[in-house]
Design an enzyme around this catalytic site. Structure first.
Site, PDB file in Angstrom:
ATOM      1  N   GLU A 285      -7.812 -15.228 -13.051  1.00  0.00           N
ATOM      2  CA  GLU A 285      -8.444 -14.489 -11.949  1.00  0.00           C
ATOM      3  C   GLU A 285      -8.092 -13.001 -11.983  1.00  0.00           C
ATOM      4  O   GLU A 285      -7.535 -12.465 -11.026  1.00  0.00           O
ATOM      5  CB  GLU A 285      -7.973 -15.068 -10.605  1.00  0.00           C
ATOM      6  CG  GLU A 285      -8.236 -16.543 -10.402  1.00  0.00           C
ATOM      7  CD  GLU A 285      -7.525 -17.104  -9.161  1.00  0.00           C
ATOM      8  OE1 GLU A 285      -6.768 -16.357  -8.503  1.00  0.00           O
ATOM      9  OE2 GLU A 285      -7.710 -18.293  -8.874  1.00  0.00           O
ATOM     10  N   GLY A 287      -8.276  -9.081 -11.512  1.00  0.00           N
ATOM     11  CA  GLY A 287      -9.016  -8.125 -10.696  1.00  0.00           C
ATOM     12  C   GLY A 287      -8.833  -6.732 -11.284  1.00  0.00           C
ATOM     13  O   GLY A 287      -9.671  -6.208 -12.016  1.00  0.00           O
ATOM     14  N   ARG A 288      -7.643  -6.177 -11.020  1.00  0.00           N
ATOM     15  CA  ARG A 288      -7.348  -4.807 -11.437  1.00  0.00           C
ATOM     16  C   ARG A 288      -7.609  -4.570 -12.928  1.00  0.00           C
ATOM     17  O   ARG A 288      -8.126  -3.525 -13.328  1.00  0.00           O
ATOM     18  CB  ARG A 288      -5.866  -4.536 -11.134  1.00  0.00           C
ATOM     19  CG  ARG A 288      -5.430  -3.120 -11.356  1.00  0.00           C
ATOM     20  CD  ARG A 288      -3.896  -3.013 -11.299  1.00  0.00           C
ATOM     21  NE  ARG A 288      -3.253  -3.789 -10.283  1.00  0.00           N
ATOM     22  CZ  ARG A 288      -2.920  -3.338  -9.053  1.00  0.00           C
ATOM     23  NH1 ARG A 288      -3.150  -2.090  -8.734  1.00  0.00           N
ATOM     24  NH2 ARG A 288      -2.333  -4.132  -8.176  1.00  0.00           N
ATOM     25  N   TYR A 328       1.789   2.165  -1.241  1.00  0.00           N
ATOM     26  CA  TYR A 328       2.819   1.683  -2.174  1.00  0.00           C
ATOM     27  C   TYR A 328       3.543   2.825  -2.896  1.00  0.00           C
ATOM     28  O   TYR A 328       4.221   2.579  -3.893  1.00  0.00           O
ATOM     29  CB  TYR A 328       2.199   0.787  -3.269  1.00  0.00           C
ATOM     30  CG  TYR A 328       1.129  -0.156  -2.817  1.00  0.00           C
ATOM     31  CD1 TYR A 328       1.431  -1.233  -1.983  1.00  0.00           C
ATOM     32  CD2 TYR A 328      -0.191   0.016  -3.229  1.00  0.00           C
ATOM     33  CE1 TYR A 328       0.434  -2.103  -1.577  1.00  0.00           C
ATOM     34  CE2 TYR A 328      -1.194  -0.865  -2.824  1.00  0.00           C
ATOM     35  CZ  TYR A 328      -0.870  -1.911  -1.989  1.00  0.00           C
ATOM     36  OH  TYR A 328      -1.853  -2.774  -1.586  1.00  0.00           O
ATOM     37  N   CYS A 356      -4.779  13.092   9.299  1.00  0.00           N
ATOM     38  CA  CYS A 356      -3.628  13.529  10.090  1.00  0.00           C
ATOM     39  C   CYS A 356      -2.483  12.522  10.013  1.00  0.00           C
ATOM     40  O   CYS A 356      -2.169  11.835  10.996  1.00  0.00           O
ATOM     41  CB  CYS A 356      -4.062  13.751  11.526  1.00  0.00           C
ATOM     42  SG  CYS A 356      -5.265  15.062  11.612  1.00  0.00           S
ATOM     43  N   GLU A 357      -1.910  12.398   8.835  1.00  0.00           N
ATOM     44  CA  GLU A 357      -0.746  11.531   8.587  1.00  0.00           C
ATOM     45  C   GLU A 357       0.056  12.203   7.483  1.00  0.00           C
ATOM     46  O   GLU A 357      -0.522  12.631   6.474  1.00  0.00           O
ATOM     47  CB  GLU A 357      -1.181  10.158   8.024  1.00  0.00           C
ATOM     48  CG  GLU A 357      -2.000   9.301   8.911  1.00  0.00           C
ATOM     49  CD  GLU A 357      -1.187   8.326   9.750  1.00  0.00           C
ATOM     50  OE1 GLU A 357       0.037   8.193   9.551  1.00  0.00           O
ATOM     51  OE2 GLU A 357      -1.809   7.695  10.615  1.00  0.00           O
TER      52      GLU A 357
END
Ligand SMILES: Cc1ncc(COP(=O)(O)O)c(C=O)c1O
Ligand SMILES: N[C@@H](CCCC[NH3+])C(=O)O
Length: 426
Positions: A285, A287-288, A328, A356-357
């Site tokens: 399976e 994905g990436r 991450y 705004c973070e």
């Protein structure tokens, strides 16, 4: 960091005059034509990533099920479906996306710890190949739903093999204290329960130990543990057909050197053969590994804010477009779309977005020779970027373009303010 090959090379490369290219097209021209932030993907990169898995599994009873969560855009799903790929889904929404893109239902597996009864029913009625079940409670619910529909649900027990995938803790899933899978010690009881329920047919066993795994060893450890269990469960009288080894193969964001997909498959098949299980159906399976290095996110420099201690390069893409650094502290390579003029002064910047973070950064301590109006590519943005994008700060999500050779087509229109307000009531 920039001494390493470009992620996704040779699909991504620089022309003789220093322009950053995707296949036969200049990325700067694409950014000018379609605006920024813009995701651009290479069809050739996706197809060649899939064919490495298919090559590695050739001649076996095996199926590659692309993990839709990595990038669920319709055009990408349909090009994978056309190339014979199956799909690993985790929601009713992903089921609908895969079916709309032309997936063959029997090549769909349904993973996830929290499938709702409604999602189970939709997947049963669509005729999917397998439910990867993650708890005994889920087995009971699925049995009820199947009985109510007059159908039988094929199930594979996902075990938690308690193997360290040696990856970021947030994307490690095969350890005892992760929420995923049925504990190793409970797997036999779960299989016996499944075999006793009339609405279920036990199709196999599997695991998924984590994501961005850069070594073969954790896979081989997990395979050994799954085979030990499989043998014990079959000895106890429950035949298990297939083995699903999940996804998780990593990509090179910087200097990582994950095994190539075909090499990894060969290692896994050799281990299966050595243990006498070479004839079993195998599902993977990824994905990436299929899409991660097939895409970039293009962004324009809005402002430079030089400082004594720290300088900021403020761009028009943000954590809502490329969330991995904020989530991450992930590294994504960042490159200007045009080579800097000879001798242009560079400066070390934190590349940040307008959200705004303080966590809204795309790259830290990057040496860049740029001016406002220049454009940059954030690499390795094909997986877990657009599919995790949000509208935070009421920012419309970016457009997406798929390139094949010298052809480019828009596969997702940029969201509009009307899109943002749709469905809201005063
Ligand atoms: C069950 C399952 N399969 C496959 C994948 C795909 O993982 P990756 O993108 O790391 O290959 C995931 C996500 O980690 C998953 O949870
Ligand atoms: N979202 C993660 C991967 C999660 C895999 C899903 N289990 C990432 O961007 O690396």
């Amino acid at each position: 960091m920039n001494s390493f090959p470009l992620p996704g090379a040779p699909v991504f490369h620089r022309s003789e005059n220093g322009a950053l290219m995707i296949e036969d097209l200049g990325l700067d021209e694409l950014a000018q034509e379609h605006g920024t932030p813009l995701f651009v993907y290479s069809q050739a990169a996706i197809e060649s990533a899939l064919s490495a898995w298919q090559r590695g599994l050739a001649g076996r009873d095996a199926l590659v099920c692309y993990a839709v969560k990595a990038n669920s855009s319709q055009a990408i799903l349909s090009l994978l479906a056309q190339a014979g790929c199956g799909f690993d889904i985790v929601s009713g929404g992903e089921l609908a996306r895969a079916l709309a893109a032309g997936a063959e239902p029997e090549k769909i597996v349904f993973s996830g710890v929290g499938k709702t009864r409604r999602e189970m029913q939709a997947a049963l009625e669509a005729g999917i190949g397998c439910f990867n079940v993650e708890s005994e409670a889920e087995l009971l619910a699925l049995n009820d739903v199947a009985a109510a529909c007059g159908l039988t649900a094929p199930v594979s027990i996902r075990v938690n093999p308690d193997v360290d995938a040696r990856t970021h803790p947030y994307i490690s899933t095969g350890l005892r204290d992760n929420k995923f899978g049925i504990a190793h010690d409970h797997a036999l009881a779960a299989c016996q329960l499944a075999a006793s329920l009339p609405g279920l047919r036990v199709a196999g066993i599997g695991c998924h130990i984590g994501s961005q795994i850069t070594e073969a060893a954790p896979y081989l450890d997990a395979l050994e543990r799954v085979l030990d269990l499989l043998e014990a469960i079959e000895a106890a009288g429950v035949p298990l057909g297939q083995i699903d080894l999940g996804g998780g193969l990593g990509i090179a964001y910087a200097d990582e050197t994950p095994p190539a997909a075909d090499a990894l498959c060969q290692l896994l098949l050799a281990r299966l053969d050595a243990r006498g299980h070479g004839q079993r159906r195998l599902i993977v399976e990824p994905g990436r590994a299929l899409v991660g290095n097939a895409g970039v996110c293009l962004t324009e420099v809005l402002y430079l804010k030089p400082g004594e201690d720290k300088s900021f390069c403020i761009v028009d893409a943000a954590m809502n477009d490329v969330p991995r650094p904020a989530l991450y502290e992930a590294f994504h390579r960042i490159e200007p779309l045009q080579a800097a003029a000879e001798g242009a002064p560079g400066r070390v910047y934190d590349v940040v977005g307008p959200v705004c973070e303080s966590g809204d950064w795309l790259g830290r301590r990057r040496l860049l020779a740029v001016q406002p109006g220049d454009r940059l590519a954030v690499f390795s943005a094909g997986a877990y970027c657009m599919s995790m994008a949000s509208n935070y700060n009421s920012r419309p999500r970016a457009a997406e373009v798929l390139v094949s050779g010298d052809m480019a087509r828009v596969i997702r229109q940029r969201e509009t303010i009307e899109d943002l307000l749709r469905g809201e009531l005063p």
